[in-house]
Structure formats: structure tokens, C-alpha cells
Design a protein around this motif. Structure first.
Motif, short mmCIF file in Angstrom:
data_model
loop_
_atom_site.label_atom_id
_atom_site.label_comp_id
_atom_site.label_asym_id
_atom_site.label_seq_id
_atom_site.Cartn_x
_atom_site.Cartn_y
_atom_site.Cartn_z
N ALA A 173 0.81 -1.21 0.00
CA ALA A 173 0.00 0.00 0.00
C ALA A 173 0.85 1.27 0.00
O ALA A 173 0.42 2.31 -0.51
N ILE A 174 2.07 1.21 0.58
CA ILE A 174 2.93 2.39 0.58
C ILE A 174 4.04 2.28 -0.46
O ILE A 174 5.01 3.04 -0.44
N GLY A 175 3.90 1.33 -1.38
CA GLY A 175 4.86 1.19 -2.46
C GLY A 175 6.18 0.57 -2.05
O GLY A 175 7.21 0.75 -2.72
N LYS A 176 6.19 -0.19 -0.95
CA LYS A 176 7.42 -0.78 -0.45
C LYS A 176 7.38 -2.30 -0.43
O LYS A 176 8.22 -2.93 0.23
N GLY A 177 6.43 -2.90 -1.12
CA GLY A 177 6.30 -4.34 -1.09
C GLY A 177 7.55 -5.06 -1.57
O GLY A 177 8.02 -6.01 -0.93
N GLU A 178 8.08 -4.63 -2.70
CA GLU A 178 9.27 -5.29 -3.25
C GLU A 178 10.49 -5.05 -2.37
O GLU A 178 11.31 -5.94 -2.17
N ALA A 179 10.60 -3.83 -1.84
CA ALA A 179 11.74 -3.52 -0.98
C ALA A 179 11.71 -4.35 0.29
O ALA A 179 12.74 -4.87 0.74
N PHE A 180 10.51 -4.51 0.87
CA PHE A 180 10.40 -5.30 2.10
C PHE A 180 10.68 -6.77 1.81
O PHE A 180 11.35 -7.44 2.60
N ALA A 181 10.21 -7.26 0.67
CA ALA A 181 10.50 -8.65 0.31
C ALA A 181 12.00 -8.87 0.12
O ALA A 181 12.55 -9.92 0.50
N ALA A 182 12.68 -7.87 -0.45
CA ALA A 182 14.13 -7.98 -0.62
C ALA A 182 14.84 -8.03 0.72
O ALA A 182 15.79 -8.80 0.92
N LEU A 183 14.38 -7.22 1.69
CA LEU A 183 14.96 -7.25 3.02
C LEU A 183 14.72 -8.61 3.68
O LEU A 183 15.62 -9.17 4.31
N MET A 184 13.53 -9.15 3.52
CA MET A 184 13.23 -10.46 4.08
C MET A 184 14.16 -11.52 3.53
O MET A 184 14.65 -12.38 4.27
N ARG A 185 14.41 -11.48 2.22
CA ARG A 185 15.31 -12.47 1.61
C ARG A 185 16.73 -12.34 2.15
O ARG A 185 17.45 -13.33 2.23
N ARG A 186 17.11 -11.14 2.51
CA ARG A 186 18.48 -10.90 2.98
C ARG A 186 18.69 -11.37 4.42
O ARG A 186 19.79 -11.73 4.81
N CYS A 187 17.61 -11.38 5.22
CA CYS A 187 17.74 -11.76 6.63
C CYS A 187 17.81 -13.27 6.79
O CYS A 187 17.33 -14.03 5.96
N TRP A 188 18.38 -13.69 7.89
CA TRP A 188 18.52 -15.11 8.18
C TRP A 188 17.17 -15.74 8.48
O TRP A 188 16.88 -16.87 8.06
N ARG A 189 16.31 -15.04 9.21
CA ARG A 189 15.05 -15.62 9.65
C ARG A 189 13.98 -14.52 9.67
O ARG A 189 14.24 -13.40 10.09
N THR A 190 12.78 -14.85 9.21
CA THR A 190 11.67 -13.91 9.25
C THR A 190 10.44 -14.59 9.82
O THR A 190 10.14 -15.74 9.48
N ARG A 191 9.74 -13.88 10.70
CA ARG A 191 8.51 -14.39 11.30
C ARG A 191 7.56 -13.23 11.53
O ARG A 191 7.98 -12.13 11.89
N ALA A 192 6.27 -13.48 11.35
CA ALA A 192 5.26 -12.44 11.58
C ALA A 192 4.72 -12.57 13.00
O ALA A 192 3.58 -12.97 13.21
N TYR A 193 5.55 -12.22 13.99
CA TYR A 193 5.06 -12.24 15.37
C TYR A 193 4.00 -11.16 15.57
O TYR A 193 3.04 -11.36 16.29
#
Length: 305
Positions: A173-193
């Protein structure tokens, strides 16, 4: 000598105790009344009851202070528009509360002259509480007398980091979907707590980065002081310190610039750069080694032995 906010913090705990009793009394009730607000978010009878109870106590105990709550806005104290304001989210994570998921909390913060100087986060269904005041550190425990100090992690590279978030939809919605997905790929672990819990886990050193694309000040005020007093950094995506923006990026401080390289947007520098939707060139994950060393230790308090 630094100003003491002990009395304010003790009052925040009293407010949280009362809130816990009210909210837990209705958590899981089959006849829980649920409505939607104009923005289509949930509001329950418990949201209303908790905020009303907090307001009643503050009206008696802090007559001059302003109170800002999610459900009923801002009400001035007898002192008028002064320098102290309580900021309250009666139930953060109402959707969880409605569905019987125990991840929700009452958030209580105190602002003085434009700075959050005390905060309490109480999650009774989890049996957890966190709090902090300016210059005294961040703590978790059952009460002020039964607590332990918490500190953020020492993780210093994204490839070893743990990222927590609430959902993906808001980033698009704020135009950051792809950027956030790229950050997620870069991190070791991601969870939606999700919600408050992401930030409290960060303050404890269990998570290294937490971010959300759309928030209000009552969603963030209490989280901000706990994260900062635990040694972390809390800003908007535009880099504004504190809970005063429309979104949040919190880290263990060591990773803030790296996370901002993916998610940051500084409006005074013109429109977003399209390159922000791609992974930064100097931060691309290399091929993993067969054996890798991780440092998940927490920061130490300055006065720790």
C-alpha cells in the motif's frame, strides 16, 4: 541529577493491572461484542472499557495531564495544553483478541515536552509485561520488584538477523512491497510475530529488526521507550526518531542503517528512488558456507558487572 519518573511508572503499572483484569475477563467470551470503526478496524467492548477505566484513574491521579487514547481521542487535563500527555492503546492487537489469539496488549506511555519518557506494555494472556523510563533501562517481569533488565542483541549483519513484522499487505500500500520482500530475503530468519510483540522481542534480544508500514502514535509510543532503553533504535521510515511518523522501523541499533537502505524514504530528498525496490548492490548475500558462526548474544547494561 536525572529526573526520576518512578511515580509515573508505578502509576502505569496500576493502570496496567486494572486493564489486565478488565480485558482478561472478556477474552475468549462467546458473547463478546465487536464493531468496526470507519477505517474498518475492529473495536470491542473491552477496548472501550479499558480506555474508560484508564481515563478515570488518570483524571483523579494526574488531573493536569492530557490523555490521548485510540478510541476517544485527546482530552485536556485541568492544566490545559501542558507538557505532559498520556498516550493509550487499550488493546493493541484487537483482531487477535477477537479470534482468541493471546498476542495482544495494553500500551501505556507518558510523553513530556515532545519526548516519550515512560512506557508500560502489558500482555496478560501471555503472562508478560515490559516497561521502561528515561535513563533507567528496560525491564520485564511480573512487577517493579520482580523484574530483570533486558537488552537488544549484538547481531551486526543482516545475514545473521531475525526480522519480525505484522503482515505484507501494508507494504504494498505504501509502495514498499518489493523492498520489504528484498529485506526479508536478505535476513537469516523472518517471522510475523506481529503488533507489539515484535518490538518487545527486539528489546529482549530475540529479534533484531521489527518494522510496520502504517501505524498511529498510540501503537508506538510505549514500544519506543522500551526499545530505546534496551539499547535499540526506533524511528519512522523517514528516519524521524520516536513514534511521531506514520510507520516504524526498530532495530538493535547496529542494523538500523542496513535496514533503512531497503525501507527508508526521506521525503525532503524528493520522490522515492526506484532503486530502493532492489537489493542494495553492496549488501547481496554471498553463497553460504557449509559452516557459519552466529553471534546471538545480548548487549550488556553499562553498569553490569
Amino acid at each position: 541529577m536525572a529526573h526520576s519518573y518512578n511515580d509515573d511508572l508505578r502509576l502505569a503499572h496500576v493502570l496496567a493491572d486494572n486493564a489486565d483484569n478488565l480485558s482478561m475477563d472478556r477474552f475468549g467470551a462467546i458473547d463478546l461484542q465487536v464493531d468496526t470503526k470507519p477505517d474498518m478496524t475492529y473495536v470491542t467492548e473491552s477496548d472501550e472499557a479499558v480506555e474508560a477505566a484508564i481515563r478515570r484513574t488518570l483524571k483523579s491521579a494526574r488531573t493536569r495531564d492530557i490523555v490521548l487514547g485510540e478510541e476517544h481521542g485527546e482530552v485536556e487535563g485541568s492544566g490545559g495544553a501542558g507538557g505532559r500527555r498520556w498516550i493509550v492503546d487499550p488493546i493493541d492487537g484487537t483482531a487477535n483478541f477477537v479470534r482468541g489469539v493471546p498476542v495482544w496488549a495494553t500500551l501505556i506511555a507518558l510523553e513530556e515536552d515532545g519526548e516519550i519518557i515512560a512506557g508500560c506494555v502489558s500482555a496478560p494472556a501471555l503472562g508478560r509485561r515490559w516497561w521502561a523510563s528515561k535513563g533507567t533501562g528496560a525491564y520485564t517481569g511480573k512487577s517493579l520488584m520482580a523484574s530483570r533488565e533486558i537488552r537488544v542483541s549484538r547481531v551486526s549483519d543482516l545475514g545473521s538477523s531475525s526480522l519480525s513484522y505484522a503482515s505484507m499487505g501494508g507494504w504494498d500500500a505504501i509502495g514498499k512491497g518489493e523492498a520489504f520482500a528484498a529485506l526479508m530475503r536478505r535476513c537469516w530468519r523472518t517471522r510475523a510475530y506481529g503488533d507489539f510483540w515484535s518490538y518487545m522481542l527486539l528489546a529482549e534480544g530475540a529479534v533484531d529488526i521489527a518494522a510496520e508500514p502504517e501505524l498511529k502514535v498510540w501503537d508506538m509510543a510505549a514500544l519506543d521507550i522500551v526499545v530505546r532503553e534496551a539499547g535499540g533504535t526506533f524511528t519512522s521510515l523517514a528516519g524521524q526518531p520516536g513514534p511521531w511518523g506514520d510507520n516504524a522501523l526498530a532495530t538493535n541499533s547496529r542494523l538500523h542503517d542496513a535496514a533503512m537502505a531497503y525501507l527508508g524514504h526521506f521525503p525532503d530528498q524528493g520522490p522515492p528512488d526506484p532503486s530502493w525496490t532492489d537489493e542494495p548492490e553492496d549488501d547481496v548475500r554471498s553463497e553460504p558456507d557449509n559452516v557459519r558462526s552466529f553471534d546471538f548474544t545480548r548487549e550488556q547494561a553499562e553498569d553490569a558487572p
